[in-house]
Design a protein around this motif. Structure first.
Motif, mmCIF file in Angstrom:
data_model
loop_
_atom_site.group_PDB
_atom_site.id
_atom_site.type_symbol
_atom_site.label_atom_id
_atom_site.label_comp_id
_atom_site.label_asym_id
_atom_site.label_seq_id
_atom_site.Cartn_x
_atom_site.Cartn_y
_atom_site.Cartn_z
ATOM 1 N N VAL A 9 -52.775 -8.175 16.812
ATOM 2 C CA VAL A 9 -52.661 -7.439 18.072
ATOM 3 C C VAL A 9 -51.774 -8.200 19.048
ATOM 4 C CG1 VAL A 9 -53.947 -6.655 20.104
ATOM 5 C CG2 VAL A 9 -54.806 -6.163 17.816
ATOM 6 N N GLN A 10 -51.978 -9.504 19.132
ATOM 7 C CA GLN A 10 -51.151 -10.320 20.026
ATOM 8 C C GLN A 10 -49.678 -10.224 19.640
ATOM 9 O OE1 GLN A 10 -52.365 -14.423 20.291
ATOM 10 N NE2 GLN A 10 -50.624 -14.989 21.555
ATOM 11 N N ASN A 11 -49.388 -10.362 18.362
ATOM 12 C CA ASN A 11 -47.997 -10.291 17.908
ATOM 13 C C ASN A 11 -47.394 -8.907 18.137
ATOM 14 O OD1 ASN A 11 -48.039 -12.953 17.090
ATOM 15 N ND2 ASN A 11 -48.525 -12.476 14.964
ATOM 16 N N GLU A 12 -48.149 -7.872 17.804
ATOM 17 C CA GLU A 12 -47.645 -6.507 17.978
ATOM 18 C C GLU A 12 -47.402 -6.196 19.443
ATOM 19 O OE1 GLU A 12 -49.232 -1.951 17.780
ATOM 20 O OE2 GLU A 12 -49.992 -3.290 16.226
ATOM 21 N N LEU A 13 -48.367 -6.514 20.298
ATOM 22 C CA LEU A 13 -48.236 -6.225 21.726
ATOM 23 C C LEU A 13 -47.032 -6.960 22.313
ATOM 24 C CD1 LEU A 13 -49.437 -4.868 24.288
ATOM 25 C CD2 LEU A 13 -50.666 -7.006 24.663
ATOM 26 N N THR A 14 -46.920 -8.225 22.018
ATOM 27 C CA THR A 14 -45.812 -9.020 22.544
ATOM 28 C C THR A 14 -44.479 -8.448 22.083
ATOM 29 O OG1 THR A 14 -47.215 -10.988 22.553
ATOM 30 C CG2 THR A 14 -44.835 -11.346 22.654
ATOM 31 N N SER A 15 -44.390 -8.108 20.820
ATOM 32 C CA SER A 15 -43.153 -7.552 20.270
ATOM 33 C C SER A 15 -42.812 -6.205 20.892
ATOM 34 C CB SER A 15 -43.286 -7.424 18.752
ATOM 35 O OG SER A 15 -42.175 -6.778 18.209
ATOM 36 N N ARG A 16 -43.792 -5.347 21.001
ATOM 37 C CA ARG A 16 -43.537 -4.010 21.546
ATOM 38 C C ARG A 16 -43.150 -4.065 23.018
ATOM 39 N NH1 ARG A 16 -45.653 0.411 18.451
ATOM 40 N NH2 ARG A 16 -44.705 1.694 20.074
ATOM 41 N N ILE A 17 -43.843 -4.885 23.811
ATOM 42 C CA ILE A 17 -43.498 -5.009 25.231
ATOM 43 C C ILE A 17 -42.075 -5.558 25.359
ATOM 44 C CG2 ILE A 17 -44.029 -6.191 27.409
ATOM 45 C CD1 ILE A 17 -46.040 -3.974 26.670
ATOM 46 N N SER A 66 -38.853 6.757 32.073
ATOM 47 C CA SER A 66 -39.289 7.259 30.769
ATOM 48 C C SER A 66 -39.685 6.114 29.836
ATOM 49 C CB SER A 66 -38.179 8.094 30.147
ATOM 50 O OG SER A 66 -38.533 8.502 28.858
ATOM 51 N N ILE A 67 -38.908 5.047 29.850
ATOM 52 C CA ILE A 67 -39.231 3.881 29.013
ATOM 53 C C ILE A 67 -40.540 3.255 29.474
ATOM 54 C CG2 ILE A 67 -38.473 1.582 28.279
ATOM 55 C CD1 ILE A 67 -35.542 2.632 28.662
ATOM 56 N N LEU A 68 -40.710 3.131 30.790
ATOM 57 C CA LEU A 68 -41.958 2.585 31.325
ATOM 58 C C LEU A 68 -43.141 3.464 30.937
ATOM 59 C CD1 LEU A 68 -43.595 0.602 33.036
ATOM 60 C CD2 LEU A 68 -42.917 1.917 35.063
ATOM 61 N N GLU A 69 -42.973 4.761 30.992
ATOM 62 C CA GLU A 69 -44.039 5.684 30.607
ATOM 63 C C GLU A 69 -44.378 5.527 29.121
ATOM 64 O OE1 GLU A 69 -47.103 7.977 31.188
ATOM 65 O OE2 GLU A 69 -45.792 7.358 32.831
ATOM 66 N N ASP A 70 -43.356 5.351 28.280
ATOM 67 C CA ASP A 70 -43.592 5.100 26.856
ATOM 68 C C ASP A 70 -44.402 3.823 26.667
ATOM 69 O OD1 ASP A 70 -42.158 7.368 26.194
ATOM 70 O OD2 ASP A 70 -40.348 6.266 25.575
ATOM 71 N N GLN A 71 -44.058 2.787 27.431
ATOM 72 C CA GLN A 71 -44.784 1.518 27.343
ATOM 73 C C GLN A 71 -46.244 1.714 27.750
ATOM 74 O OE1 GLN A 71 -43.031 -2.057 29.162
ATOM 75 N NE2 GLN A 71 -45.054 -2.508 29.992
ATOM 76 N N ARG A 73 -47.998 4.468 27.643
ATOM 77 C CA ARG A 73 -48.681 5.252 26.595
ATOM 78 C C ARG A 73 -49.039 4.358 25.410
ATOM 79 N NH1 ARG A 73 -45.401 9.533 28.050
ATOM 80 N NH2 ARG A 73 -43.784 8.964 26.565
ATOM 81 N N TYR A 74 -48.116 3.474 25.040
ATOM 82 C CA TYR A 74 -48.387 2.565 23.925
ATOM 83 C C TYR A 74 -49.587 1.669 24.245
ATOM 84 C CZ TYR A 74 -48.288 -1.700 21.268
ATOM 85 O OH TYR A 74 -48.679 -2.781 20.530
ATOM 86 N N VAL A 75 -49.584 1.048 25.428
ATOM 87 C CA VAL A 75 -50.671 0.136 25.806
ATOM 88 C C VAL A 75 -51.992 0.895 25.868
ATOM 89 C CG1 VAL A 75 -51.587 -1.304 27.685
ATOM 90 C CG2 VAL A 75 -49.188 -1.535 26.987
ATOM 91 N N GLY A 77 -52.783 3.637 24.316
ATOM 92 C CA GLY A 77 -53.146 4.008 22.948
ATOM 93 C C GLY A 77 -53.725 2.838 22.168
ATOM 94 N N LEU A 78 -53.134 1.660 22.345
ATOM 95 C CA LEU A 78 -53.637 0.470 21.663
ATOM 96 C C LEU A 78 -55.042 0.143 22.148
ATOM 97 C CD1 LEU A 78 -53.190 -1.895 19.720
ATOM 98 C CD2 LEU A 78 -52.080 -3.120 21.615
ATOM 99 N N LYS A 79 -55.238 0.184 23.464
ATOM 100 C CA LYS A 79 -56.582 -0.077 24.006
ATOM 101 C C LYS A 79 -57.587 0.933 23.455
ATOM 102 C CE LYS A 79 -55.270 -2.037 28.492
ATOM 103 N NZ LYS A 79 -55.265 -1.783 29.951
ATOM 104 N N SER A 80 -57.192 2.194 23.446
ATOM 105 C CA SER A 80 -58.078 3.242 22.955
ATOM 106 C C SER A 80 -58.428 3.027 21.487
ATOM 107 C CB SER A 80 -57.417 4.602 23.159
ATOM 108 O OG SER A 80 -58.219 5.632 22.647
ATOM 109 N N SER A 81 -57.436 2.674 20.688
ATOM 110 C CA SER A 81 -57.681 2.424 19.258
ATOM 111 C C SER A 81 -58.631 1.249 19.055
ATOM 112 C CB SER A 81 -56.368 2.143 18.534
ATOM 113 O OG SER A 81 -55.549 3.275 18.534
ATOM 114 N N LEU A 82 -58.415 0.181 19.814
ATOM 115 C CA LEU A 82 -59.293 -0.986 19.689
ATOM 116 C C LEU A 82 -60.712 -0.650 20.135
ATOM 117 C CD1 LEU A 82 -56.846 -3.731 20.975
ATOM 118 C CD2 LEU A 82 -57.793 -3.566 18.665
#
Length: 190
Positions: A9-17, A66-71, A73-75, A77-82
């Motif tokens: 999760v740490q690696n994915e979050l850091t990479s995606r941000i 739009s990019i900020l909104e995508d970010q 949504r990703y965060v 979604g990740l929180k929701s999944s966890l």
């Protein structure tokens, strides 16, 4: 076996941000290159240059939003999944839903960390997983670290997920995160 680990999760979050911030940086570079082309176009009048530059700025601001909104949504979604994986597969029959709702209501009424710890210990000792889970969630959401840790010790299979979720929440809510987003998504100079 858990789908998520704290390190993954740490690696994915850091990479995606980083990826989202890189997209914003590229959008700004593109803006400046196009703006320079507009301002250096000898075929355009000063008024036309100003109009074209203003349109380009508006488009770029929209792209950054739009990019900020995508970010976001990703965060989210990740929180929701966890959180969903942390909760586990919950029975959906009427009785189970009522038990969870009643336990959540009782947990909301607990206002003292010591009381919460005592209720959690009783629930674990008597096998009342529904109440233990409700108190564990309340502890995590309220910041009662001793209670949350006791819940994790009683449910070691969730410790990694709780750690991963805590990392995501910490990494996406602090001043450094907000400052980095402010810099990445700020409007380019006109």
């Amino acid at each position: 076996m858990a789908k998520y680990t704290p390190l993954s999760v740490q690696n994915e979050l850091t990479s995606r941000i980083h990826g989202y911030h890189q997209q914003a940086s590229e959008a700004k570079k593109d803006y400046y290159a196009k703006r320079d082309a507009i301002l250096n176009d000898s075929r355009l009048s000063a008024e036309a240059k100003d109009e074209d530059a203003a349109k380009l700025l508006a488009q770029t601001v929209g792209k950054l939003a739009s990019i900020l909104e995508d970010q976001k949504r990703y965060v989210d979604g990740l929180k929701s999944s966890l959180e969903k994986e942390l909760r586990g597969s919950l029975p959906q029959d009427a009785n189970s839903i009522m038990l969870r709702r009643d336990a959540a209501q009782r947990a909301r009424q607990v206002t003292d960390e010591r009381d919460a710890l005592a209720i959690l210990q009783d629930a674990v000792r008597t096998g009342d997983e529904t109440m233990a889970h409700a108190i564990g969630i309340k502890a995590r959401n309220t910041g009662w670290f001793d209670v949350a840790e006791a819940w994790q010790q009683a449910h070691p299979d969730t410790a990694g997920l709780a750690e991963a979720l805590a990392f995501v929440e910490d990494a996406t809510s602090g001043g450094a995160y907000n400052l980095a987003n402010g810099a990445a998504y700020s409007s380019p100079a006109a």
